[in-house]
Design a protein around this motif. Structure first.
Motif, PDB file in Angstrom:
ATOM      1  N   VAL A   1     124.940 -44.467 -32.625  1.00 29.08           N
ATOM      2  CA  VAL A   1     123.989 -45.192 -32.970  1.00 29.08           C
ATOM      3  C   VAL A   1     122.993 -44.965 -34.256  1.00 29.08           C
ATOM      4  N   THR A   2     122.526 -43.748 -33.552  1.00 30.27           N
ATOM      5  CA  THR A   2     121.048 -43.204 -34.122  1.00 30.27           C
ATOM      6  C   THR A   2     121.664 -42.524 -34.820  1.00 30.27           C
ATOM      7  N   ALA A   3     122.452 -41.397 -35.156  1.00 30.08           N
ATOM      8  CA  ALA A   3     122.901 -40.352 -36.089  1.00 30.08           C
ATOM      9  C   ALA A   3     123.848 -41.229 -37.891  1.00 30.08           C
ATOM     10  N   GLN A   4     124.159 -43.109 -36.948  1.00 28.02           N
ATOM     11  CA  GLN A   4     124.044 -43.147 -38.698  1.00 28.02           C
ATOM     12  C   GLN A   4     122.923 -43.943 -39.368  1.00 28.02           C
ATOM     13  N   LEU A   5     121.818 -43.926 -38.288  1.00 26.73           N
ATOM     14  CA  LEU A   5     120.621 -44.903 -39.050  1.00 26.73           C
ATOM     15  C   LEU A   5     119.977 -43.533 -40.306  1.00 26.73           C
TER      16      LEU A   5
ATOM     17  N   ILE B   1     131.819 -38.035 -34.353  1.00 26.68           N
ATOM     18  CA  ILE B   1     133.324 -38.166 -33.539  1.00 26.68           C
ATOM     19  C   ILE B   1     132.843 -38.407 -32.865  1.00 26.68           C
ATOM     20  N   PHE B   2     133.141 -38.524 -31.882  1.00 29.28           N
ATOM     21  CA  PHE B   2     133.428 -38.779 -29.723  1.00 29.28           C
ATOM     22  C   PHE B   2     135.056 -38.440 -29.364  1.00 29.28           C
ATOM     23  N   ILE B   3     134.703 -36.943 -28.701  1.00 27.01           N
ATOM     24  CA  ILE B   3     135.769 -36.941 -27.654  1.00 27.01           C
ATOM     25  C   ILE B   3     135.294 -36.465 -26.676  1.00 27.01           C
TER      26      ILE B   3
ATOM     27  N   PHE C   1     129.965 -37.164 -41.782  1.00 26.95           N
ATOM     28  CA  PHE C   1     129.947 -37.209 -41.034  1.00 26.95           C
ATOM     29  C   PHE C   1     128.707 -35.700 -40.766  1.00 26.95           C
ATOM     30  N   LYS C   2     128.049 -36.838 -39.156  1.00 24.40           N
ATOM     31  CA  LYS C   2     126.983 -36.182 -39.095  1.00 24.40           C
ATOM     32  C   LYS C   2     126.839 -35.089 -38.007  1.00 24.40           C
ATOM     33  N   LEU C   3     127.686 -35.967 -36.592  1.00 26.80           N
ATOM     34  CA  LEU C   3     127.714 -35.615 -35.325  1.00 26.80           C
ATOM     35  C   LEU C   3     128.736 -35.435 -34.928  1.00 26.80           C
ATOM     36  N   LEU C   4     129.049 -34.778 -34.436  1.00 30.96           N
ATOM     37  CA  LEU C   4     129.820 -34.523 -33.070  1.00 30.96           C
ATOM     38  C   LEU C   4     129.607 -34.210 -31.697  1.00 30.96           C
ATOM     39  N   ILE C   5     130.064 -35.222 -30.671  1.00 36.19           N
ATOM     40  CA  ILE C   5     130.090 -35.234 -29.516  1.00 36.19           C
ATOM     41  C   ILE C   5     130.726 -34.673 -28.655  1.00 36.19           C
ATOM     42  N   ILE C   6     130.523 -34.042 -27.726  1.00 35.00           N
ATOM     43  CA  ILE C   6     132.415 -33.930 -26.463  1.00 35.00           C
ATOM     44  C   ILE C   6     131.306 -34.342 -25.229  1.00 35.00           C
ATOM     45  N   ASP C   7     131.662 -35.449 -24.739  1.00 32.44           N
ATOM     46  CA  ASP C   7     131.456 -35.388 -23.143  1.00 32.44           C
ATOM     47  C   ASP C   7     133.015 -35.634 -22.250  1.00 32.44           C
TER      48      ASP C   7
ATOM     49  N   ALA D   1     125.268 -31.944 -36.570  1.00 33.02           N
ATOM     50  CA  ALA D   1     125.270 -31.571 -35.370  1.00 33.02           C
ATOM     51  C   ALA D   1     126.164 -31.716 -34.475  1.00 33.02           C
ATOM     52  N   VAL D   2     126.278 -30.132 -33.157  1.00 30.05           N
ATOM     53  CA  VAL D   2     127.584 -30.854 -32.346  1.00 30.05           C
ATOM     54  C   VAL D   2     126.116 -30.802 -30.932  1.00 30.05           C
ATOM     55  N   PHE D   3     126.776 -31.939 -30.294  1.00 35.64           N
ATOM     56  CA  PHE D   3     126.014 -32.664 -29.066  1.00 35.64           C
ATOM     57  C   PHE D   3     127.079 -31.974 -27.768  1.00 35.64           C
ATOM     58  N   VAL D   4     127.161 -31.677 -26.890  1.00 35.00           N
ATOM     59  CA  VAL D   4     127.454 -32.063 -25.822  1.00 35.00           C
ATOM     60  C   VAL D   4     127.241 -32.038 -24.789  1.00 35.00           C
ATOM     61  N   THR D   5     127.693 -32.592 -23.118  1.00 31.35           N
ATOM     62  CA  THR D   5     126.861 -32.913 -22.356  1.00 31.35           C
ATOM     63  C   THR D   5     128.444 -31.598 -21.073  1.00 31.35           C
ATOM     64  N   ASN D   6     127.475 -31.628 -19.425  1.00 27.54           N
ATOM     65  CA  ASN D   6     128.698 -30.029 -18.973  1.00 27.54           C
ATOM     66  C   ASN D   6     127.654 -30.765 -17.428  1.00 27.54           C
TER      67      ASN D   6
END
Length: 342
Positions: free
Chosen positions: A143-147, A159-161, A219-225, A265-270
């Motif tokens: 949500v915050t990436a869209q503001l 994009i959310f993978i 596109f501003k953000l790619l998330i892999i969770d 920006a690329v954000f990944v969780t581990n």
């Protein structure tokens, strides 16, 4: 009022030009004698920009069906003519880095820890045990990436993978309420994909690259969770460890290139693992993030998350090229990640 509206439109078009100049379309190689059929083959494997060719080895290009060594040499040569090879002064590079933007986490304390938020052209990794807020952070960032944010950041799509089946659109609605934005608009701007195997996860990155190229600067953000969950399942035991790490390295290298190529920006969780041998060496904390050194070196910034009292969580900079090792406390609220109330 009309004048103000015109001004906004003008500003946006100026921003768009800036984004366009950020990467050169692969089609521009036609001027250098590369035919359209060969360019289509490159696009089919997710190479859509001239920089993308520079980022791919000759061997990998030769593996693309229908490209001979002679053709690859010609393509490489044409790309070389269009890109400035070699070195920049630190001053020139500093000016280039002004194109960076940061995505807020929703918590001011957390942002301060990261130097303003999740940085573009970099991989930010958050690791922690279960229920330390990794997925909640991912949802908040959607949500915050869209503001619109600081320093002229205009907001954009995400994009959310999802590898663990933890993505919940309803969660995004709750977070959207906190920021007073329209539910449908927020959900419309998030592209979601569920990955089932580590190979599928890799293939999705080709689609991601094509999408980033198709809608340049949107596109501003790619998330892999989460980044490692499927590798953990597909490769088991020490016998397959070398192969796993090799595949992981290729994937992380692809991620890093995508983030630099398209300024996202690329954000990944581990996840974490308990180290059974740690008890012998008197380590304070026997748990450590999985993925080994490969993942540790590939992530630009690593954040360790741990549980505090109640809804409080503590984030600590584990590794960063420019931020000191500090801690920040944040809270998980119905509206996503927020500052902890004292």
């Amino acid at each position: 009022m009309k004048a103000a509206e015109d001004q906004v439109v003008e500003d946006e078009s100026g921003y768009q030009d800036d984004e366009e100049s950020f990467f050169q379309d692969i089609d521009t190689l036609q001027k250098h004698g590369i035919n359209m059929a060969d360019l289509k083959k490159l696009k089919s494997v997710g190479i859509c920009t001239v920089k993308g060719i520079q980022m791919t080895t000759r061997r990998a290009l030769c593996n693309i069906k229908g490209l001979s060594e002679a053709k690859v040499d010609k393509i490489k040569e044409a790309a070389g003519k269009m890109l400035t090879k070699g070195f920049l002064t630190a001053f020139e590079y500093s000016a280039k880095r002004k194109q960076l933007f940061r995505v807020t986490t929703g918590s001011l304390e957390f942002d301060k820890l990261l130097g303003g938020g999740m940085e573009s052209m970099a991989i930010t990794e958050a690791f922690g045990e279960f229920r330390t807020g990794k997925t909640q952070l991912s949802h908040t960032l959607c949500v915050t990436a869209q503001l619109p944010g600081e320093d002229g950041y205009t907001g954009g799509k995400v994009i959310f993978i999802d590898t663990e089946n933890t993505f919940r659109p309803d969660r995004l609605k709750d977070i959207a309420d906190r920021f007073n934005v329209d539910h449908d608009a927020v959900l419309d701007n998030v592209l979601y994909a569920r990955a089932y195997t580590s190979e599928h996860q890799m293939e999705l990155l080709d689609f991601v690259a094509a999408k980033f190229h198709e809608e340049g600067g949107v596109f501003k953000l790619l998330i892999i969770d989460s980044i490692m969950a499927l590798f953990r399942v597909d490769f088991s035991g020490r016998g397959e460890l070398a192969e796993r790490q090799q595949k992981l390295a290729q994937m992380l290298s692809r991620l890093q290139k995508i983030s630099e190529e398209y300024n996202v920006a690329v954000f990944v969780t581990n996840q974490m693992t308990a180290d059974p041998g740690a008890g012998m060496s008197f380590q304070a904390d026997p748990k450590k993030p999985i993925g080994g050194h490969i993942l540790a070196h590939a992530s630009t910034t690593r954040i360790s998350l741990r549980k505090g009292r109640g809804e409080l969580r503590i984030a600590k900079i584990f590794d960063s090229p420019d931020m000191p090792e500090n801690e920040a406390t944040f809270a998980i609220t119905p509206g996503g990640i927020a500052d902890a109330k004292e």
